[in-house]
Motif scaffolding. Sequence first.
Motif, mmCIF file in Angstrom:
data_model
loop_
_atom_site.group_PDB
_atom_site.id
_atom_site.type_symbol
_atom_site.label_atom_id
_atom_site.label_comp_id
_atom_site.label_asym_id
_atom_site.label_seq_id
_atom_site.Cartn_x
_atom_site.Cartn_y
_atom_site.Cartn_z
ATOM 1 N N ILE A 109 7.579 -72.573 1.956
ATOM 2 C CA ILE A 109 6.622 -73.471 2.609
ATOM 3 C C ILE A 109 5.494 -72.591 3.132
ATOM 4 O O ILE A 109 5.709 -71.746 3.998
ATOM 5 C CB ILE A 109 7.252 -74.263 3.762
ATOM 6 N N CYS A 110 4.321 -72.778 2.579
ATOM 7 C CA CYS A 110 3.213 -71.882 2.878
ATOM 8 C C CYS A 110 1.893 -72.550 2.489
ATOM 9 O O CYS A 110 1.882 -73.572 1.813
ATOM 10 C CB CYS A 110 3.382 -70.563 2.126
ATOM 11 N N SER A 111 0.794 -71.933 2.896
ATOM 12 C CA SER A 111 -0.527 -72.486 2.585
ATOM 13 C C SER A 111 -1.065 -71.975 1.260
ATOM 14 O O SER A 111 -1.915 -72.604 0.640
ATOM 15 C CB SER A 111 -1.517 -72.133 3.699
ATOM 16 N N GLY A 112 -0.591 -70.784 0.847
ATOM 17 C CA GLY A 112 -1.121 -70.164 -0.357
ATOM 18 C C GLY A 112 -2.385 -69.352 -0.116
ATOM 19 O O GLY A 112 -3.016 -68.884 -1.060
ATOM 20 N N THR A 113 -2.741 -69.163 1.167
ATOM 21 C CA THR A 113 -3.932 -68.385 1.536
ATOM 22 C C THR A 113 -3.565 -67.361 2.595
ATOM 23 O O THR A 113 -2.882 -67.697 3.567
ATOM 24 C CB THR A 113 -5.042 -69.299 2.096
ATOM 25 N N ALA A 114 -3.998 -66.117 2.416
ATOM 26 C CA ALA A 114 -3.721 -65.060 3.385
ATOM 27 C C ALA A 114 -4.893 -64.906 4.354
ATOM 28 O O ALA A 114 -6.058 -64.905 3.941
ATOM 29 C CB ALA A 114 -3.470 -63.740 2.672
ATOM 30 N N ARG A 115 -4.581 -64.795 5.624
ATOM 31 C CA ARG A 115 -5.593 -64.628 6.677
ATOM 32 C C ARG A 115 -5.265 -63.384 7.497
ATOM 33 O O ARG A 115 -4.105 -63.140 7.835
ATOM 34 C CB ARG A 115 -5.598 -65.830 7.615
#
Length: 305
Positions: free
Chosen positions: A233-239
């Motif tokens: 479960i994740c956004s698929g974007t690294a910040r």
Amino acid sequence: MQTVLVTGVNGFVGNHLVKELISHGTRVIGLGGQGHGKPDGLAHYLELDLTEPSEAKKINFSGVDAVIHLAGLAAVGPSFDDPMLYINTNIGIEVNLFETALAQNAKPRFLIISSGALYDPKAPQPLTEESSVIPNSPYAISKLGQEQMAYYYSGRSFECITARPFNHFGPGQGPGFIVPDLAQQVVAAASDKKQSVLVGNLDAKRDYTDVRDIVRAYRLLLEKGKSGKIYNICSGTARSGHEILDELAKAANCEPIIEQDPAKMRPSDAPILVGSHEKLTADTSWQPKIPFKTTLADVIASFKA
């Protein structure tokens, strides 16, 4: 799912999960630790120390269709100081739950909450459920142990689904995590221009998802997830931490003084970790909905309230 039992119900995620389940017509039984308030709307609430088998035996699984197991120790940093506490607590609670259900001849569907922190940071990104696992903290080791126990009990006729949430954040998150720790300092700096914001390594990039999107994924996994499967479960974007701090400062209308604090540096900070939610989306149609900036603005507002 008509009746769902939620452990760790009075924690950060638990409070949001109860709202999500009740809003979709679910009857929720909550298990919480001592000295914590309980969320509104619960059908029943028990205050138990689930690390003790005798306490876990007080749970009545009759009529419980499913269990979402949130209870345990969740902060990575402190796990380095007391590894055995994390390993014994997180694995032990899960064993006590399954053994109690077995003793009552009950077989509710279990959703075990693991972590995206298990993955090898050197594996190709984005990380999928098939990516190599090399836990690099006692916390991650305890989560891997929980996954293995779920696999064991699935062999004893339980339906078990494992969720691997990556970093999640939102209003109500307590100290010990990057977003609330920075947000609290930023709000203070907005009131006192001379006050610095102390930071650790802000270069590391992580995959952040709003907690309200996370709990929606938990509900959908109970409804549509496949037993025996693991789901990111994740956004698929690294910040990066820099991006988080910049957005928090904008939301607070503040330009804080930044100082690095060696005490906030962790023994192992991988440069980047980003996940893929392709499998989750394929099986449940889940997609993250709440924008990164919106979540951070909500966090700042919660600290000002």
